[in-house]
Design a protein around this motif. Structure first.
Motif, PDB file in Angstrom:
ATOM      1  N   PHE A  57       0.909  -1.017  -0.066  1.00 39.15           N
ATOM      2  CA  PHE A  57      -0.224   0.088   0.075  1.00 39.15           C
ATOM      3  C   PHE A  57       0.850   1.259   0.026  1.00 39.15           C
ATOM      4  O   PHE A  57       1.943   1.506   0.840  1.00 39.15           O
ATOM      5  CB  PHE A  57      -0.910  -0.016   1.272  1.00 39.15           C
ATOM      6  CG  PHE A  57      -1.814  -1.184   1.216  1.00 39.15           C
ATOM      7  CD1 PHE A  57      -3.075  -0.874   0.674  1.00 39.15           C
ATOM      8  CD2 PHE A  57      -1.731  -2.388   1.589  1.00 39.15           C
ATOM      9  CE1 PHE A  57      -4.055  -2.052   0.647  1.00 39.15           C
ATOM     10  CE2 PHE A  57      -2.332  -3.430   1.952  1.00 39.15           C
ATOM     11  CZ  PHE A  57      -3.542  -3.271   1.404  1.00 39.15           C
ATOM     12  N   ALA A  58       0.816   2.072  -1.125  1.00 40.23           N
ATOM     13  CA  ALA A  58       1.681   3.336  -1.117  1.00 40.23           C
ATOM     14  C   ALA A  58       0.921   4.511  -1.122  1.00 40.23           C
ATOM     15  O   ALA A  58      -0.339   4.435  -1.761  1.00 40.23           O
ATOM     16  CB  ALA A  58       2.486   2.965  -2.439  1.00 40.23           C
ATOM     17  N   ARG A  59       1.519   5.561  -0.859  1.00 39.68           N
ATOM     18  CA  ARG A  59       0.891   7.005  -1.023  1.00 39.68           C
ATOM     19  C   ARG A  59       1.895   7.876  -1.345  1.00 39.68           C
ATOM     20  O   ARG A  59       3.173   7.849  -1.074  1.00 39.68           O
ATOM     21  CB  ARG A  59       0.649   7.175   0.641  1.00 39.68           C
ATOM     22  CG  ARG A  59      -0.554   6.579   1.036  1.00 39.68           C
ATOM     23  CD  ARG A  59      -0.985   7.408   2.442  1.00 39.68           C
ATOM     24  NE  ARG A  59      -2.409   6.405   3.341  1.00 39.68           N
ATOM     25  CZ  ARG A  59      -2.923   6.632   4.043  1.00 39.68           C
ATOM     26  NH1 ARG A  59      -2.676   8.149   4.354  1.00 39.68           N
ATOM     27  NH2 ARG A  59      -3.871   6.190   4.563  1.00 39.68           N
ATOM     28  N   GLU A  60       1.458   8.617  -2.276  1.00 39.96           N
ATOM     29  CA  GLU A  60       2.369   9.892  -2.531  1.00 39.96           C
ATOM     30  C   GLU A  60       2.665  10.948  -1.453  1.00 39.96           C
ATOM     31  O   GLU A  60       3.866  11.369  -1.147  1.00 39.96           O
ATOM     32  CB  GLU A  60       1.813  10.601  -3.955  1.00 39.96           C
ATOM     33  CG  GLU A  60       1.693   9.644  -4.974  1.00 39.96           C
ATOM     34  CD  GLU A  60       1.154  10.315  -6.027  1.00 39.96           C
ATOM     35  OE1 GLU A  60       0.972  11.579  -6.173  1.00 39.96           O
ATOM     36  OE2 GLU A  60       0.732   9.817  -7.245  1.00 39.96           O
ATOM     37  N   ARG A  61       1.885  11.109  -0.520  1.00 39.82           N
ATOM     38  CA  ARG A  61       1.844  12.115   0.204  1.00 39.82           C
ATOM     39  C   ARG A  61       1.182  11.520   1.647  1.00 39.82           C
ATOM     40  O   ARG A  61       0.350  10.613   1.477  1.00 39.82           O
ATOM     41  CB  ARG A  61       1.183  13.575   0.115  1.00 39.82           C
ATOM     42  CG  ARG A  61       2.142  14.146  -0.929  1.00 39.82           C
ATOM     43  CD  ARG A  61       1.630  15.498  -1.350  1.00 39.82           C
ATOM     44  NE  ARG A  61       0.221  15.470  -1.857  1.00 39.82           N
ATOM     45  CZ  ARG A  61      -0.240  14.967  -3.170  1.00 39.82           C
ATOM     46  NH1 ARG A  61       0.902  14.726  -3.951  1.00 39.82           N
ATOM     47  NH2 ARG A  61      -1.582  15.048  -3.270  1.00 39.82           N
ATOM     48  N   HIS A  62       1.490  12.160   2.823  1.00 42.07           N
ATOM     49  CA  HIS A  62       0.591  11.555   3.993  1.00 42.07           C
ATOM     50  C   HIS A  62      -0.920  11.666   3.651  1.00 42.07           C
ATOM     51  O   HIS A  62      -1.574  10.840   4.179  1.00 42.07           O
ATOM     52  CB  HIS A  62       1.039  12.360   5.271  1.00 42.07           C
ATOM     53  CG  HIS A  62       0.314  12.277   6.357  1.00 42.07           C
ATOM     54  ND1 HIS A  62       0.454  10.741   6.814  1.00 42.07           N
ATOM     55  CD2 HIS A  62      -0.100  12.617   7.390  1.00 42.07           C
ATOM     56  CE1 HIS A  62      -0.077  10.295   7.938  1.00 42.07           C
ATOM     57  NE2 HIS A  62      -0.257  11.772   8.414  1.00 42.07           N
ATOM     58  N   GLU A  63      -1.387  12.716   3.304  1.00 40.78           N
ATOM     59  CA  GLU A  63      -2.847  13.031   3.346  1.00 40.78           C
ATOM     60  C   GLU A  63      -3.435  12.291   1.960  1.00 40.78           C
ATOM     61  O   GLU A  63      -4.572  12.405   1.791  1.00 40.78           O
ATOM     62  CB  GLU A  63      -2.988  14.549   3.409  1.00 40.78           C
ATOM     63  CG  GLU A  63      -2.618  15.229   2.348  1.00 40.78           C
ATOM     64  CD  GLU A  63      -1.192  15.637   2.257  1.00 40.78           C
ATOM     65  OE1 GLU A  63      -0.599  16.298   1.571  1.00 40.78           O
ATOM     66  OE2 GLU A  63      -0.630  15.774   3.484  1.00 40.78           O
ATOM     67  N   SER A  64      -2.662  11.738   0.970  1.00 45.22           N
ATOM     68  CA  SER A  64      -3.240  11.510  -0.084  1.00 45.22           C
ATOM     69  C   SER A  64      -3.750   9.851   0.069  1.00 45.22           C
ATOM     70  O   SER A  64      -3.435   9.250   1.021  1.00 45.22           O
ATOM     71  CB  SER A  64      -2.024  11.158  -1.426  1.00 45.22           C
ATOM     72  OG  SER A  64      -1.149  10.275  -1.046  1.00 45.22           O
ATOM     73  N   GLU A  65      -4.755   9.464  -1.105  1.00 43.24           N
ATOM     74  CA  GLU A  65      -5.257   8.194  -0.906  1.00 43.24           C
ATOM     75  C   GLU A  65      -4.231   7.133  -1.099  1.00 43.24           C
ATOM     76  O   GLU A  65      -3.136   7.233  -1.783  1.00 43.24           O
ATOM     77  CB  GLU A  65      -6.081   8.164  -2.044  1.00 43.24           C
ATOM     78  CG  GLU A  65      -7.421   8.905  -1.930  1.00 43.24           C
ATOM     79  CD  GLU A  65      -8.185   8.114  -0.862  1.00 43.24           C
ATOM     80  OE1 GLU A  65      -8.279   6.866  -0.721  1.00 43.24           O
ATOM     81  OE2 GLU A  65      -8.741   8.800  -0.068  1.00 43.24           O
TER      82      GLU A  65
END
Length: 126
Positions: A92-100
């Motif tokens: 599970f990967a996110r581009e930024r902390h608040e991104s999906e």
């Protein structure tokens, strides 16, 4: 407590001072084998002592894992990664902390079963 000898480019610390003495000694010597490097370290100072470990075994992990896993597309754009036990083979990967979060399959169709080990590589060099 004795004052620490200071060498240009190194902080006033016993550890860095030890590295500095090794560096100074190695400039005056030809080092072509591991034994030569050990001698340089031992001769550089009374407080420096080399420790040699047994021959290291290198395995070819890239060739072993490449057919079993896929490359993560666009890995540089992601900053957060999470693996979960209930989703083996996925990240599970996110581009930024608040991104999906994005669920990405890492294993190939054949899956991954750890029944074999990678082949051992022969080392070249020193």
């Amino acid at each position: 407590m004795q004052p620490v000898p200071y060498f240009t480019g190194h902080a006033r610390c016993y550890v860095y001072s030890g590295f500095a003495t090794i560096k100074k000694q190695s400039r005056r010597c030809d080092v072509s084998m591991l034994a030569h490097l050990s001698d340089v370290m031992n001769d550089s100072s009374n407080s420096n002592a080399s420790v040699q470990y047994p021959q290291w075994q290198w395995e070819d992990w890239q060739a072993f894992l490449q057919p079993k896993f896929r490359a993560l597309p666009g890995i540089r754009k992601y900053q957060y990664f999470r693996f979960e036990q209930r989703w083996p083979g996925f990240v599970f990967a996110r581009e930024r902390h608040e991104s999906e979060k994005t669920k990405i399959l890492l294993t190939s169709e054949s899956g991954f079963v750890a029944t074999e080990i990678p082949r051992t590589l022969t080392t070249a060099g020193l």
